[in-house]
Design a protein around this motif. Structure first.
Motif, PDB file in Angstrom:
ATOM      1  N   TYR A 151      11.426   6.758  -3.835  1.00 39.34           N
ATOM      2  CA  TYR A 151      10.872   5.644  -4.600  1.00 39.34           C
ATOM      3  C   TYR A 151      11.091   5.918  -6.087  1.00 39.34           C
ATOM      4  O   TYR A 151      10.584   6.903  -6.621  1.00 39.34           O
ATOM      5  N   GLY A 152      11.835   5.047  -6.735  1.00 40.62           N
ATOM      6  CA  GLY A 152      12.043   5.178  -8.167  1.00 40.62           C
ATOM      7  C   GLY A 152      13.333   5.895  -8.519  1.00 40.62           C
ATOM      8  O   GLY A 152      13.970   6.544  -7.688  1.00 40.62           O
ATOM      9  N   VAL A 179       9.561  10.249  -9.644  1.00 43.82           N
ATOM     10  CA  VAL A 179      10.163   9.884  -8.361  1.00 43.82           C
ATOM     11  C   VAL A 179       9.278  10.418  -7.245  1.00 43.82           C
ATOM     12  O   VAL A 179       8.778  11.544  -7.326  1.00 43.82           O
ATOM     13  N   ILE A 180       9.071   9.612  -6.224  1.00 49.16           N
ATOM     14  CA  ILE A 180       8.320  10.051  -5.044  1.00 49.16           C
ATOM     15  C   ILE A 180       9.260  10.073  -3.847  1.00 49.16           C
ATOM     16  O   ILE A 180      10.062   9.151  -3.655  1.00 49.16           O
ATOM     17  N   ILE A 203      13.898   1.457  -4.056  1.00 46.44           N
ATOM     18  CA  ILE A 203      13.647   2.265  -2.868  1.00 46.44           C
ATOM     19  C   ILE A 203      15.003   2.665  -2.294  1.00 46.44           C
ATOM     20  O   ILE A 203      15.881   1.815  -2.120  1.00 46.44           O
ATOM     21  N   TYR A 204      15.164   3.951  -2.010  1.00 38.13           N
ATOM     22  CA  TYR A 204      16.412   4.438  -1.426  1.00 38.13           C
ATOM     23  C   TYR A 204      16.111   5.085  -0.076  1.00 38.13           C
ATOM     24  O   TYR A 204      15.127   5.807   0.074  1.00 38.13           O
ATOM     25  N   ASN A 205      16.965   4.816   0.885  1.00 35.27           N
ATOM     26  CA  ASN A 205      16.868   5.403   2.214  1.00 35.27           C
ATOM     27  C   ASN A 205      17.971   6.454   2.334  1.00 35.27           C
ATOM     28  O   ASN A 205      19.143   6.145   2.128  1.00 35.27           O
ATOM     29  N   ILE A 252       0.844  -1.198   0.000  1.00 31.74           N
ATOM     30  CA  ILE A 252       0.000   0.000   0.000  1.00 31.74           C
ATOM     31  C   ILE A 252       0.877   1.245   0.000  1.00 31.74           C
ATOM     32  O   ILE A 252       0.542   2.269  -0.596  1.00 31.74           O
ATOM     33  N   THR A 253       2.026   1.151   0.650  1.00 32.17           N
ATOM     34  CA  THR A 253       2.928   2.292   0.789  1.00 32.17           C
ATOM     35  C   THR A 253       3.814   2.482  -0.433  1.00 32.17           C
ATOM     36  O   THR A 253       4.045   3.607  -0.876  1.00 32.17           O
ATOM     37  N   VAL A 254       4.331   1.392  -0.983  1.00 33.58           N
ATOM     38  CA  VAL A 254       5.216   1.491  -2.144  1.00 33.58           C
ATOM     39  C   VAL A 254       4.396   1.957  -3.347  1.00 33.58           C
ATOM     40  O   VAL A 254       3.392   1.331  -3.696  1.00 33.58           O
TER      41      VAL A 254
END
Length: 257
Positions: A203-204, A211-212, A189-191, A177-179
């Motif tokens: 994201y992306g 990109v989000i 996904i990057y942190n 739901i989050t991704v």
């Protein structure tokens, strides 16, 4: 003959009762196979994606001449020029730039969070959730999101405790739901964390054209932005992130300067 049938019926009743008791007290025996079947890597690849840690390098470019963007207490510098404001609301704004790139900025101030939904209004339920996940994991919204994004179906097993399996099951259900792109073949996904102590998730990749970003400050206040365009680079995104600040006003919903 009748005695044999009666014995078979009694045996089946005892067997069903025993299986019911086992499945009730050991839900991992059915929950784990069900989740692994539901979240197969072919149907839900995003559930298997893990955040990749990356450092956002502070910009060494002279910021003079770059547009300063400030809405809702969210501030950053834009790497693109000729900004036009469109579709401004109480907690979001669409910004369009001369090269066609856009930034959809969201304020999460006073918005319900995933942590709020998980803990609920019942103190007993909240205490059970804290016991299940551990106090550190649900200390902040950022910590919960990080834990969720770092959980995959490979992390659950029938040999784990009931509490551990149930906790990870909740995270797995929440994750797609989050991704943003749950059906993408290889979702990235990057942190990240910046020198200004803004942390969050990207994201992306920019070459996908979208990109989000979810970002948090030290007080666990958060915001999001959707960046669209054909001329986006990771350097552009890092420029925004390196200059990003978040400090929601205590009373003002909308603040632009």
């Amino acid at each position: 003959m009748k005695d044999s049938i009666k014995k078979i019926i009694i045996f089946l009743i005892i067997l069903i009762a025993a299986v019911t008791v086992v499945l009730y007290f050991f839900p991992q025996l059915w929950l784990v196979p069900m989740l692994k079947l539901r979240f197969s890597p072919y149907k839900n690849p995003s559930v298997y994606a893990l955040p990749i840690s990356r450092e956002v390098i502070a910009s060494t470019v002279d910021l003079t001449g770059f547009d300063s963007v400030s809405y809702f207490g969210i501030n950053f510098r834009s790497p693109w020029r000729n900004m036009r404001e469109k579709n401004l609301s109480s907690n979001s704004v669409l910004l369009e730039f001369g090269n066609g790139n856009t930034v959809f900025l969201f304020s999460n101030k006073d918005q319900p969070t995933m942590l709020d939904a998980l803990l609920g209004d019942d103190p007993k339920k909240a205490e059970q959730i804290r016991s299940m996940f551990g106090p550190e994991a649900i200390k902040t919204n950022y910590a919960l999101q990080k834990l969720m994004l770092n959980t995959t179906p490979d992390d659950i097993s029938i040999y784990q405790s009931k509490k551990e399996v149930v906790a990870k099951s909740i995270l797995l259900i929440l994750k797609p739901i989050t991704v943003p792109w749950p059906t993408q073949v290889e979702p990235k996904i990057y942190n990240f964390i910046t020198a200004r102590k803004i942390k969050g998730f990207q994201y992306g990749d920019p070459w996908d054209g979208k990109v989000i970003i979810d970002f948090y400050n030290e007080n666990d206040e958060s915001g999001s932005m959707l960046i669209n365009g054909l001329e986006i680079t990771q350097n552009d995104i890092d420029f925004i992130l390196a200059t990003l600040e978040l400090n929601y006003p205590p009373d003002t919903i909308l603040n632009r300067r």
